[in-house]
Design a protein around this motif. Structure first.
Motif, PDB file in Angstrom:
ATOM      1  N   ALA A 253       5.043   7.106 -10.720  1.00 59.28           N
ATOM      2  CA  ALA A 253       4.579   8.329 -11.379  1.00 59.28           C
ATOM      3  C   ALA A 253       4.165   8.045 -12.818  1.00 59.28           C
ATOM      4  CB  ALA A 253       5.675   9.390 -11.337  1.00 59.28           C
ATOM      5  N   THR A 254       4.861   7.118 -13.483  1.00 55.94           N
ATOM      6  CA  THR A 254       4.497   6.770 -14.861  1.00 55.94           C
ATOM      7  C   THR A 254       3.213   5.959 -14.930  1.00 55.94           C
ATOM      8  OG1 THR A 254       5.746   4.674 -14.917  1.00 55.94           O
ATOM      9  CG2 THR A 254       6.953   6.704 -15.413  1.00 55.94           C
ATOM     10  N   LEU A 255       2.830   5.374 -13.799  1.00 52.48           N
ATOM     11  CA  LEU A 255       1.628   4.530 -13.771  1.00 52.48           C
ATOM     12  C   LEU A 255       0.375   5.309 -13.362  1.00 52.48           C
ATOM     13  CD1 LEU A 255       3.140   1.377 -12.006  1.00 52.48           C
ATOM     14  CD2 LEU A 255       2.616   1.630 -14.428  1.00 52.48           C
ATOM     15  N   LEU A 256       0.524   6.561 -12.987  1.00 51.74           N
ATOM     16  CA  LEU A 256      -0.614   7.345 -12.504  1.00 51.74           C
ATOM     17  C   LEU A 256      -1.778   7.392 -13.501  1.00 51.74           C
ATOM     18  CD1 LEU A 256       1.133  10.323 -10.644  1.00 51.74           C
ATOM     19  CD2 LEU A 256      -0.075   8.363  -9.651  1.00 51.74           C
ATOM     20  N   PRO A 257      -1.526   7.551 -14.813  1.00 50.74           N
ATOM     21  CA  PRO A 257      -2.665   7.543 -15.749  1.00 50.74           C
ATOM     22  C   PRO A 257      -3.442   6.230 -15.723  1.00 50.74           C
ATOM     23  CG  PRO A 257      -0.729   8.496 -16.788  1.00 50.74           C
ATOM     24  CD  PRO A 257      -0.269   7.906 -15.488  1.00 50.74           C
ATOM     25  N   ARG A 258      -2.750   5.108 -15.555  1.00 50.37           N
ATOM     26  CA  ARG A 258      -3.430   3.810 -15.494  1.00 50.37           C
ATOM     27  C   ARG A 258      -4.234   3.693 -14.205  1.00 50.37           C
ATOM     28  NH1 ARG A 258       0.968  -0.742 -16.715  1.00 50.37           N
ATOM     29  NH2 ARG A 258      -0.914  -2.042 -16.638  1.00 50.37           N
ATOM     30  N   TYR A 259      -3.676   4.190 -13.116  1.00 48.47           N
ATOM     31  CA  TYR A 259      -4.411   4.168 -11.854  1.00 48.47           C
ATOM     32  C   TYR A 259      -5.649   5.054 -11.941  1.00 48.47           C
ATOM     33  CZ  TYR A 259      -0.187   2.132  -9.710  1.00 48.47           C
ATOM     34  OH  TYR A 259       0.880   1.327  -9.389  1.00 48.47           O
ATOM     35  N   GLY A 260      -5.500   6.215 -12.562  1.00 43.94           N
ATOM     36  CA  GLY A 260      -6.612   7.155 -12.654  1.00 43.94           C
ATOM     37  C   GLY A 260      -7.779   6.636 -13.466  1.00 43.94           C
ATOM     38  N   ALA A 261      -7.523   5.688 -14.362  1.00 39.73           N
ATOM     39  CA  ALA A 261      -8.590   5.133 -15.202  1.00 39.73           C
ATOM     40  C   ALA A 261      -9.331   3.985 -14.534  1.00 39.73           C
ATOM     41  CB  ALA A 261      -7.993   4.658 -16.533  1.00 39.73           C
ATOM     42  N   LEU A 262      -8.866   3.576 -13.358  1.00 42.26           N
ATOM     43  CA  LEU A 262      -9.488   2.436 -12.681  1.00 42.26           C
ATOM     44  C   LEU A 262     -10.759   2.846 -11.945  1.00 42.26           C
ATOM     45  CD1 LEU A 262      -6.358   0.739 -11.039  1.00 42.26           C
ATOM     46  CD2 LEU A 262      -7.621  -0.073 -13.053  1.00 42.26           C
ATOM     47  N   PRO A 263     -11.804   2.004 -11.984  1.00 49.14           N
ATOM     48  CA  PRO A 263     -12.954   2.254 -11.113  1.00 49.14           C
ATOM     49  C   PRO A 263     -12.573   1.935  -9.681  1.00 49.14           C
ATOM     50  CG  PRO A 263     -13.207   0.152 -12.241  1.00 49.14           C
ATOM     51  CD  PRO A 263     -11.983   0.800 -12.821  1.00 49.14           C
ATOM     52  N   PHE A 264     -13.175   2.631  -8.723  1.00 47.64           N
ATOM     53  CA  PHE A 264     -12.795   2.423  -7.328  1.00 47.64           C
ATOM     54  C   PHE A 264     -13.190   1.024  -6.861  1.00 47.64           C
ATOM     55  CE2 PHE A 264     -13.532   2.413  -2.777  1.00 47.64           C
ATOM     56  CZ  PHE A 264     -12.323   2.910  -2.318  1.00 47.64           C
ATOM     57  N   SER A 265     -12.321   0.428  -6.057  1.00 48.79           N
ATOM     58  CA  SER A 265     -12.597  -0.871  -5.433  1.00 48.79           C
ATOM     59  C   SER A 265     -11.837  -0.918  -4.117  1.00 48.79           C
ATOM     60  CB  SER A 265     -12.149  -2.023  -6.341  1.00 48.79           C
ATOM     61  OG  SER A 265     -10.731  -2.071  -6.422  1.00 48.79           O
ATOM     62  N   LEU A 266     -12.114  -1.932  -3.324  1.00 44.89           N
ATOM     63  CA  LEU A 266     -11.388  -2.087  -2.064  1.00 44.89           C
ATOM     64  C   LEU A 266      -9.905  -2.345  -2.303  1.00 44.89           C
ATOM     65  CD1 LEU A 266     -13.884  -4.195   0.098  1.00 44.89           C
ATOM     66  CD2 LEU A 266     -13.483  -1.726   0.132  1.00 44.89           C
ATOM     67  N   GLY A 267      -9.563  -2.726  -3.533  1.00 42.71           N
ATOM     68  CA  GLY A 267      -8.169  -2.932  -3.870  1.00 42.71           C
ATOM     69  C   GLY A 267      -7.348  -1.660  -3.780  1.00 42.71           C
ATOM     70  N   PHE A 268      -8.019  -0.488  -3.738  1.00 42.35           N
ATOM     71  CA  PHE A 268      -7.301   0.772  -3.630  1.00 42.35           C
ATOM     72  C   PHE A 268      -6.564   0.908  -2.297  1.00 42.35           C
ATOM     73  CE2 PHE A 268      -8.628   4.045  -6.959  1.00 42.35           C
ATOM     74  CZ  PHE A 268      -8.859   3.065  -7.924  1.00 42.35           C
ATOM     75  N   TRP A 269      -6.943   0.084  -1.310  1.00 42.35           N
ATOM     76  CA  TRP A 269      -6.206   0.103  -0.042  1.00 42.35           C
ATOM     77  C   TRP A 269      -4.762  -0.345  -0.234  1.00 42.35           C
ATOM     78  CZ3 TRP A 269      -7.318   2.237   4.537  1.00 42.35           C
ATOM     79  CH2 TRP A 269      -8.641   2.618   4.768  1.00 42.35           C
ATOM     80  N   SER A 270      -4.481  -0.992  -1.378  1.00 47.08           N
ATOM     81  CA  SER A 270      -3.104  -1.388  -1.671  1.00 47.08           C
ATOM     82  C   SER A 270      -2.189  -0.181  -1.821  1.00 47.08           C
ATOM     83  CB  SER A 270      -3.060  -2.220  -2.968  1.00 47.08           C
ATOM     84  OG  SER A 270      -3.778  -3.424  -2.833  1.00 47.08           O
ATOM     85  N   PHE A 271      -2.765   0.990  -2.123  1.00 45.99           N
ATOM     86  CA  PHE A 271      -1.959   2.202  -2.264  1.00 45.99           C
ATOM     87  C   PHE A 271      -1.500   2.756  -0.914  1.00 45.99           C
ATOM     88  CE2 PHE A 271      -4.729   2.695  -6.152  1.00 45.99           C
ATOM     89  CZ  PHE A 271      -3.727   2.479  -7.083  1.00 45.99           C
ATOM     90  N   THR A 272      -2.264   2.500   0.131  1.00 56.15           N
ATOM     91  CA  THR A 272      -2.090   3.258   1.369  1.00 56.15           C
ATOM     92  C   THR A 272      -0.776   2.982   2.088  1.00 56.15           C
ATOM     93  OG1 THR A 272      -3.404   1.588   2.553  1.00 56.15           O
ATOM     94  CG2 THR A 272      -4.571   3.531   1.720  1.00 56.15           C
ATOM     95  N   PHE A 273      -0.455   1.723   2.346  1.00 59.10           N
ATOM     96  CA  PHE A 273       0.759   1.439   3.104  1.00 59.10           C
ATOM     97  C   PHE A 273       2.025   1.814   2.343  1.00 59.10           C
ATOM     98  CE2 PHE A 273       4.203  -1.401   4.556  1.00 59.10           C
ATOM     99  CZ  PHE A 273       4.306  -0.961   5.867  1.00 59.10           C
ATOM    100  N   PRO A 274       2.139   1.499   1.037  1.00 54.96           N
ATOM    101  CA  PRO A 274       3.341   1.933   0.319  1.00 54.96           C
ATOM    102  C   PRO A 274       3.519   3.448   0.330  1.00 54.96           C
ATOM    103  CG  PRO A 274       2.213   0.237  -0.936  1.00 54.96           C
ATOM    104  CD  PRO A 274       1.305   0.621   0.197  1.00 54.96           C
ATOM    105  N   VAL A 275       2.434   4.196   0.088  1.00 53.31           N
ATOM    106  CA  VAL A 275       2.526   5.657   0.101  1.00 53.31           C
ATOM    107  C   VAL A 275       2.926   6.153   1.483  1.00 53.31           C
ATOM    108  CG1 VAL A 275       1.187   7.793  -0.091  1.00 53.31           C
ATOM    109  CG2 VAL A 275       0.914   6.001  -1.804  1.00 53.31           C
ATOM    110  N   ALA A 276       2.337   5.568   2.525  1.00 51.12           N
ATOM    111  CA  ALA A 276       2.672   5.973   3.890  1.00 51.12           C
ATOM    112  C   ALA A 276       4.134   5.664   4.217  1.00 51.12           C
ATOM    113  CB  ALA A 276       1.753   5.272   4.883  1.00 51.12           C
ATOM    114  N   SER A 277       4.631   4.526   3.741  1.00 55.00           N
ATOM    115  CA  SER A 277       6.032   4.159   4.004  1.00 55.00           C
ATOM    116  C   SER A 277       6.986   5.146   3.362  1.00 55.00           C
ATOM    117  CB  SER A 277       6.309   2.743   3.466  1.00 55.00           C
ATOM    118  OG  SER A 277       5.498   1.782   4.099  1.00 55.00           O
ATOM    119  N   VAL A 278       6.672   5.552   2.120  1.00 55.88           N
ATOM    120  CA  VAL A 278       7.514   6.526   1.424  1.00 55.88           C
ATOM    121  C   VAL A 278       7.442   7.884   2.127  1.00 55.88           C
ATOM    122  CG1 VAL A 278       7.812   7.826  -0.727  1.00 55.88           C
ATOM    123  CG2 VAL A 278       7.363   5.359  -0.795  1.00 55.88           C
ATOM    124  N   ALA A 279       6.250   8.281   2.545  1.00 55.01           N
ATOM    125  CA  ALA A 279       6.087   9.567   3.238  1.00 55.01           C
ATOM    126  C   ALA A 279       6.855   9.579   4.552  1.00 55.01           C
ATOM    127  CB  ALA A 279       4.609   9.842   3.490  1.00 55.01           C
TER     128      ALA A 279
END
Length: 335
Positions: A253-279
Protein backbone atom coordinates in the motif's frame (compact mmCIF):
# COMPACT_ATOMS: atom_id res chain seq x y z
CA UNK A 1 26.55 2.02 -13.19
CA UNK A 2 26.89 -0.97 -15.52
CA UNK A 3 24.68 -3.03 -13.23
CA UNK A 4 22.01 -0.34 -13.19
CA UNK A 5 22.07 -0.14 -16.98
CA UNK A 6 21.78 -3.92 -17.23
CA UNK A 7 18.81 -3.97 -14.89
CA UNK A 8 17.17 -1.06 -16.65
CA UNK A 9 17.10 -3.16 -19.79
CA UNK A 10 15.74 -6.24 -18.07
CA UNK A 11 12.76 -6.03 -20.41
CA UNK A 12 14.36 -5.67 -23.84
CA UNK A 13 12.39 -4.56 -26.83
CA UNK A 14 11.07 -7.40 -28.88
CA UNK A 15 12.94 -7.84 -32.14
CA UNK A 16 13.74 -10.45 -34.75
CA UNK A 17 17.18 -11.24 -33.36
CA UNK A 18 16.41 -11.33 -29.64
CA UNK A 19 14.70 -13.86 -27.43
CA UNK A 20 11.34 -13.07 -25.87
CA UNK A 21 11.89 -11.54 -22.40
CA UNK A 22 11.39 -14.06 -19.62
CA UNK A 23 9.05 -11.72 -17.75
CA UNK A 24 6.37 -12.68 -20.30
CA UNK A 25 6.20 -16.05 -18.52
CA UNK A 26 4.27 -14.19 -15.81
CA UNK A 27 1.27 -14.11 -18.17
CA UNK A 28 0.20 -17.76 -17.73
CA UNK A 29 1.09 -17.59 -14.04
CA UNK A 30 -1.15 -14.56 -13.59
CA UNK A 31 -3.98 -16.28 -15.42
CA UNK A 32 -3.49 -19.39 -13.27
CA UNK A 33 -3.71 -17.15 -10.21
CA UNK A 34 -6.97 -15.70 -11.52
CA UNK A 35 -8.30 -19.22 -12.11
CA UNK A 36 -7.33 -20.13 -8.55
CA UNK A 37 -9.32 -17.17 -7.20
CA UNK A 38 -12.36 -18.21 -9.25
CA UNK A 39 -12.08 -21.80 -8.02
CA UNK A 40 -11.83 -20.73 -4.37
CA UNK A 41 -14.73 -18.27 -4.79
CA UNK A 42 -16.86 -20.82 -6.63
CA UNK A 43 -16.37 -23.30 -3.80
CA UNK A 44 -17.17 -20.67 -1.15
CA UNK A 45 -20.24 -19.31 -2.92
CA UNK A 46 -21.56 -22.63 -4.18
CA UNK A 47 -21.11 -21.68 -7.83
CA UNK A 48 -20.82 -24.31 -10.60
CA UNK A 49 -17.47 -26.12 -10.66
CA UNK A 50 -17.27 -25.58 -14.42
CA UNK A 51 -17.06 -21.81 -13.95
CA UNK A 52 -13.63 -22.02 -12.38
CA UNK A 53 -12.54 -24.66 -14.89
CA UNK A 54 -13.18 -22.25 -17.76
CA UNK A 55 -10.51 -19.93 -16.34
CA UNK A 56 -8.14 -22.86 -15.86
CA UNK A 57 -8.60 -23.72 -19.53
CA UNK A 58 -7.59 -20.18 -20.49
CA UNK A 59 -4.55 -20.42 -18.21
CA UNK A 60 -3.53 -23.76 -19.73
CA UNK A 61 -3.82 -22.44 -23.28
CA UNK A 62 -1.79 -19.35 -22.38
CA UNK A 63 0.94 -21.57 -20.84
CA UNK A 64 1.22 -23.62 -24.03
CA UNK A 65 1.08 -20.51 -26.22
CA UNK A 66 3.76 -18.71 -24.20
CA UNK A 67 6.07 -21.72 -24.31
CA UNK A 68 5.53 -22.04 -28.08
CA UNK A 69 6.33 -18.36 -28.64
CA UNK A 70 9.56 -18.61 -26.63
CA UNK A 71 10.58 -21.78 -28.46
CA UNK A 72 9.79 -20.34 -31.89
CA UNK A 73 11.66 -17.10 -31.26
CA UNK A 74 14.57 -19.01 -29.74
CA UNK A 75 15.01 -20.97 -32.97
CA UNK A 76 15.21 -17.73 -34.97
CA UNK A 77 18.03 -16.17 -33.00
CA UNK A 78 21.65 -17.04 -32.37
CA UNK A 79 21.35 -15.78 -28.80
CA UNK A 80 21.76 -18.84 -26.54
CA UNK A 81 19.20 -19.57 -23.85
CA UNK A 82 22.02 -19.59 -21.33
CA UNK A 83 22.40 -15.83 -21.91
CA UNK A 84 18.95 -15.28 -20.42
CA UNK A 85 19.29 -17.87 -17.67
CA UNK A 86 22.56 -16.35 -16.44
CA UNK A 87 21.29 -12.77 -16.70
CA UNK A 88 21.07 -11.47 -13.14
CA UNK A 89 17.76 -9.70 -13.81
CA UNK A 90 16.00 -12.18 -16.11
CA UNK A 91 17.39 -15.55 -15.05
CA UNK A 92 15.28 -16.14 -11.91
CA UNK A 93 12.08 -15.50 -13.89
CA UNK A 94 12.53 -18.77 -15.81
CA UNK A 95 11.19 -20.53 -12.70
CA UNK A 96 7.74 -19.17 -13.53
CA UNK A 97 7.24 -21.80 -16.24
CA UNK A 98 7.30 -24.88 -13.97
CA UNK A 99 5.54 -22.96 -11.15
CA UNK A 100 2.55 -22.28 -13.41
CA UNK A 101 2.63 -25.91 -14.55
CA UNK A 102 2.38 -27.04 -10.92
CA UNK A 103 -0.86 -25.12 -10.48
CA UNK A 104 -2.21 -26.49 -13.75
CA UNK A 105 -1.30 -30.02 -12.69
CA UNK A 106 -2.98 -29.65 -9.30
CA UNK A 107 -6.18 -28.44 -10.93
CA UNK A 108 -6.06 -31.17 -13.57
CA UNK A 109 -5.95 -33.67 -10.72
CA UNK A 110 -9.56 -32.77 -9.89
CA UNK A 111 -10.82 -34.07 -13.24
CA UNK A 112 -8.09 -36.45 -14.48
CA UNK A 113 -6.19 -37.59 -11.36
CA UNK A 114 -3.42 -39.57 -13.08
CA UNK A 115 -2.62 -36.85 -15.63
CA UNK A 116 -2.72 -34.18 -12.93
CA UNK A 117 -0.38 -36.13 -10.68
CA UNK A 118 2.08 -36.74 -13.50
CA UNK A 119 2.09 -33.07 -14.54
CA UNK A 120 2.56 -31.99 -10.93
CA UNK A 121 5.49 -34.35 -10.42
CA UNK A 122 7.18 -33.39 -13.70
CA UNK A 123 6.83 -29.66 -13.05
CA UNK A 124 8.10 -30.00 -9.47
CA UNK A 125 11.08 -32.00 -10.69
CA UNK A 126 11.86 -29.35 -13.32
CA UNK A 127 11.53 -26.60 -10.71
CA UNK A 128 13.83 -28.44 -8.30
CA UNK A 129 16.46 -28.96 -11.00
CA UNK A 130 16.36 -25.29 -11.99
CA UNK A 131 16.47 -24.20 -8.34
CA UNK A 132 19.57 -26.29 -7.69
CA UNK A 133 21.26 -24.98 -10.83
CA UNK A 134 20.54 -21.29 -10.23
CA UNK A 135 21.48 -21.53 -6.55
CA UNK A 136 24.82 -23.02 -7.59
CA UNK A 137 25.21 -20.18 -10.12
CA UNK A 138 24.56 -17.55 -7.46
CA UNK A 139 27.06 -19.23 -5.11
CA UNK A 140 29.95 -18.55 -7.49
CA UNK A 141 30.48 -15.25 -5.73
CA UNK A 142 29.64 -13.03 -8.70
CA UNK A 143 26.10 -12.02 -7.71
CA UNK A 144 25.90 -8.22 -7.31
CA UNK A 145 23.56 -7.18 -4.51
CA UNK A 146 22.10 -4.52 -6.85
CA UNK A 147 20.74 -7.27 -9.09
CA UNK A 148 18.44 -8.78 -6.44
CA UNK A 149 14.74 -8.07 -7.05
CA UNK A 150 11.39 -9.62 -6.19
CA UNK A 151 11.84 -12.28 -8.85
CA UNK A 152 14.57 -13.88 -6.72
CA UNK A 153 11.83 -15.36 -4.53
CA UNK A 154 10.62 -17.43 -7.48
CA UNK A 155 13.17 -20.22 -8.17
CA UNK A 156 13.34 -21.74 -4.68
CA UNK A 157 10.93 -20.07 -2.25
CA UNK A 158 7.88 -19.58 -4.47
CA UNK A 159 8.54 -22.83 -6.32
CA UNK A 160 8.71 -24.70 -3.01
CA UNK A 161 5.54 -23.17 -1.59
CA UNK A 162 3.50 -23.48 -4.78
CA UNK A 163 4.83 -27.02 -5.06
CA UNK A 164 3.59 -27.71 -1.53
CA UNK A 165 0.13 -26.42 -2.44
CA UNK A 166 0.04 -28.39 -5.69
CA UNK A 167 1.32 -31.60 -4.10
CA UNK A 168 -1.19 -31.35 -1.25
CA UNK A 169 -4.06 -30.83 -3.68
CA UNK A 170 -2.85 -33.84 -5.66
CA UNK A 171 -2.81 -35.98 -2.52
CA UNK A 172 1.00 -36.19 -2.31
CA UNK A 173 1.25 -35.22 1.35
CA UNK A 174 4.80 -36.50 1.82
CA UNK A 175 6.02 -34.33 -1.03
CA UNK A 176 3.95 -31.36 0.12
CA UNK A 177 5.62 -31.30 3.55
CA UNK A 178 9.13 -31.45 2.07
CA UNK A 179 8.37 -28.80 -0.51
CA UNK A 180 6.80 -26.58 2.15
CA UNK A 181 9.92 -26.81 4.33
CA UNK A 182 12.20 -25.88 1.41
CA UNK A 183 9.98 -22.96 0.47
CA UNK A 184 9.84 -21.55 4.01
CA UNK A 185 13.59 -21.83 4.61
CA UNK A 186 14.55 -20.11 1.38
CA UNK A 187 11.80 -17.51 1.79
CA UNK A 188 13.64 -16.42 4.93
CA UNK A 189 17.06 -16.59 3.28
CA UNK A 190 16.07 -14.60 0.19
CA UNK A 191 14.17 -12.07 2.30
CA UNK A 192 17.41 -11.15 4.08
CA UNK A 193 19.18 -10.38 0.80
CA UNK A 194 16.11 -8.71 -0.68
CA UNK A 195 15.53 -6.25 2.15
CA UNK A 196 19.28 -5.64 2.46
CA UNK A 197 19.36 -4.72 -1.23
CA UNK A 198 16.40 -2.34 -0.84
CA UNK A 199 17.93 -0.63 2.19
CA UNK A 200 21.58 -0.48 1.17
CA UNK A 201 21.59 -0.05 -2.59
CA UNK A 202 20.20 2.53 -5.07
CA UNK A 203 16.51 2.58 -5.93
CA UNK A 204 15.42 -0.32 -8.09
CA UNK A 205 15.14 0.56 -11.82
CA UNK A 206 11.61 1.27 -13.03
CA UNK A 207 11.27 -1.90 -15.18
CA UNK A 208 11.86 -4.03 -12.08
CA UNK A 209 9.68 -2.11 -9.62
CA UNK A 210 6.62 -4.33 -10.28
CA UNK A 211 8.60 -7.31 -8.95
CA UNK A 212 8.30 -5.77 -5.48
CA UNK A 213 4.72 -7.04 -5.48
CA UNK A 214 6.05 -10.59 -5.39
CA UNK A 215 6.72 -10.06 -1.66
CA UNK A 216 3.04 -10.78 -1.04
CA UNK A 217 3.05 -14.15 -2.76
CA UNK A 218 5.19 -16.39 -0.47
CA UNK A 219 3.19 -15.93 2.77
CA UNK A 220 -0.15 -16.00 0.93
CA UNK A 221 0.72 -19.21 -0.93
CA UNK A 222 2.27 -20.69 2.21
CA UNK A 223 -1.00 -20.04 4.07
CA UNK A 224 -3.03 -21.80 1.38
CA UNK A 225 -0.54 -24.67 1.22
CA UNK A 226 -0.54 -25.21 4.98
CA UNK A 227 -4.33 -25.10 5.18
CA UNK A 228 -4.48 -27.78 2.48
CA UNK A 229 -1.78 -29.89 4.15
CA UNK A 230 -3.60 -29.68 7.50
CA UNK A 231 -6.83 -30.94 5.96
CA UNK A 232 -8.59 -27.58 5.83
CA UNK A 233 -8.32 -27.00 9.59
CA UNK A 234 -7.09 -23.46 10.42
CA UNK A 235 -4.43 -23.49 13.14
CA UNK A 236 -1.79 -21.20 14.62
CA UNK A 237 0.59 -21.71 11.69
CA UNK A 238 -2.12 -20.72 9.22
CA UNK A 239 -3.00 -17.67 11.30
CA UNK A 240 0.65 -16.64 11.63
CA UNK A 241 1.28 -16.88 7.90
CA UNK A 242 -1.88 -14.87 7.26
CA UNK A 243 -0.62 -12.15 9.63
CA UNK A 244 2.63 -11.93 7.67
CA UNK A 245 0.62 -11.69 4.46
CA UNK A 246 -1.31 -8.74 5.89
CA UNK A 247 1.98 -6.99 6.70
CA UNK A 248 3.23 -7.54 3.16
CA UNK A 249 -0.01 -6.10 1.78
CA UNK A 250 0.41 -3.01 3.98
CA UNK A 251 3.93 -2.55 2.61
CA UNK A 252 2.51 -2.71 -0.91
CA UNK A 253 0.00 0.00 0.00
CA UNK A 254 2.91 2.36 0.69
CA UNK A 255 4.34 1.58 -2.74
CA UNK A 256 1.17 2.42 -4.69
CA UNK A 257 2.32 5.98 -5.57
CA UNK A 258 5.54 4.57 -7.07
CA UNK A 259 3.59 1.98 -9.03
CA UNK A 260 1.17 4.62 -10.28
CA UNK A 261 4.01 6.68 -11.72
CA UNK A 262 5.31 3.81 -13.84
CA UNK A 263 4.65 3.65 -17.59
CA UNK A 264 2.86 0.45 -18.57
CA UNK A 265 5.00 -2.52 -19.59
CA UNK A 266 4.68 -6.29 -19.72
CA UNK A 267 6.35 -6.24 -16.32
CA UNK A 268 2.95 -5.29 -14.88
CA UNK A 269 2.04 -8.99 -15.09
CA UNK A 270 4.21 -9.30 -11.98
CA UNK A 271 1.28 -7.80 -10.05
CA UNK A 272 -1.25 -10.41 -11.08
CA UNK A 273 -0.26 -13.61 -9.30
CA UNK A 274 0.61 -11.98 -5.94
CA UNK A 275 -2.67 -10.04 -5.93
CA UNK A 276 -4.60 -13.18 -6.89
CA UNK A 277 -2.88 -15.19 -4.14
CA UNK A 278 -3.83 -12.60 -1.52
CA UNK A 279 -7.41 -12.43 -2.83
CA UNK A 280 -7.75 -16.23 -2.71
CA UNK A 281 -6.52 -16.22 0.89
CA UNK A 282 -8.93 -13.41 1.80
CA UNK A 283 -11.86 -15.30 0.27
CA UNK A 284 -10.82 -18.41 2.20
CA UNK A 285 -10.90 -16.44 5.45
CA UNK A 286 -14.26 -14.90 4.58
CA UNK A 287 -15.67 -18.38 3.99
CA UNK A 288 -14.24 -19.65 7.28
CA UNK A 289 -15.46 -16.73 9.42
CA UNK A 290 -18.56 -15.77 7.42
CA UNK A 291 -18.85 -12.20 8.77
CA UNK A 292 -21.80 -10.00 7.73
CA UNK A 293 -21.97 -9.47 3.95
CA UNK A 294 -19.11 -11.91 3.40
CA UNK A 295 -20.61 -13.14 0.15
CA UNK A 296 -20.86 -9.60 -1.24
CA UNK A 297 -17.26 -8.91 -0.22
CA UNK A 298 -16.20 -12.14 -1.92
CA UNK A 299 -17.90 -11.10 -5.14
CA UNK A 300 -16.23 -7.69 -4.87
CA UNK A 301 -12.78 -9.23 -4.47
CA UNK A 302 -13.42 -11.59 -7.36
CA UNK A 303 -14.52 -8.71 -9.58
CA UNK A 304 -11.53 -6.56 -8.59
CA UNK A 305 -8.94 -9.25 -9.36
CA UNK A 306 -10.65 -10.12 -12.64
CA UNK A 307 -10.73 -6.45 -13.64
CA UNK A 308 -7.03 -6.07 -12.81
CA UNK A 309 -6.01 -9.06 -14.93
CA UNK A 310 -8.29 -8.12 -17.84
CA UNK A 311 -7.00 -4.54 -17.76
CA UNK A 312 -3.35 -5.65 -17.83
CA UNK A 313 -4.11 -8.18 -20.59
CA UNK A 314 -5.85 -5.52 -22.71
CA UNK A 315 -3.01 -3.02 -22.28
CA UNK A 316 -0.49 -5.77 -23.09
CA UNK A 317 -2.24 -6.52 -26.39
CA UNK A 318 -2.29 -2.81 -27.28
CA UNK A 319 1.40 -2.49 -26.36
CA UNK A 320 2.38 -5.51 -28.46
CA UNK A 321 0.39 -4.21 -31.42
CA UNK A 322 2.09 -0.82 -31.16
CA UNK A 323 5.52 -2.47 -30.87
CA UNK A 324 4.83 -4.66 -33.91
CA UNK A 325 3.74 -1.67 -36.00
CA UNK A 326 6.84 0.27 -34.96
CA UNK A 327 9.08 -2.66 -35.88
CA UNK A 328 7.44 -2.98 -39.31
CA UNK A 329 7.84 0.73 -40.00
CA UNK A 330 11.48 0.53 -39.01
CA UNK A 331 12.06 -2.39 -41.40
CA UNK A 332 10.39 -0.45 -44.23
CA UNK A 333 12.68 2.52 -43.64
CA UNK A 334 15.73 0.27 -43.76
CA UNK A 335 14.55 -1.28 -47.03
Amino acid sequence: MSIQKSLAHATPATGLHTRVPLNTLAIPLGLAGLAQVWSVAASALGLPFELGQAFWLVAGISWIWTLAVHTHRGKRTDQPLSHQLTHFAQGPLAAILPIAAMLLGANLHHTIPLAGTVLTLISMTAAAAFAAWILGFWMRGQLPLESVHGGYFLPISAAGLVGALAAAQAGLDWLAIGSFAVGIVFWLVISVFFFLRLARRPTMPAPLLPTLAIMMAPPAVASAAWLTISGGRPDLVFEGLTAITVLMVLIQATLLPRYGALPFSLGFWSFTFPVASVAALAITWLHLLQPPAWQAITVGLLAAVTLLVVSIATKSILLLNATTRAARQQRRRHH
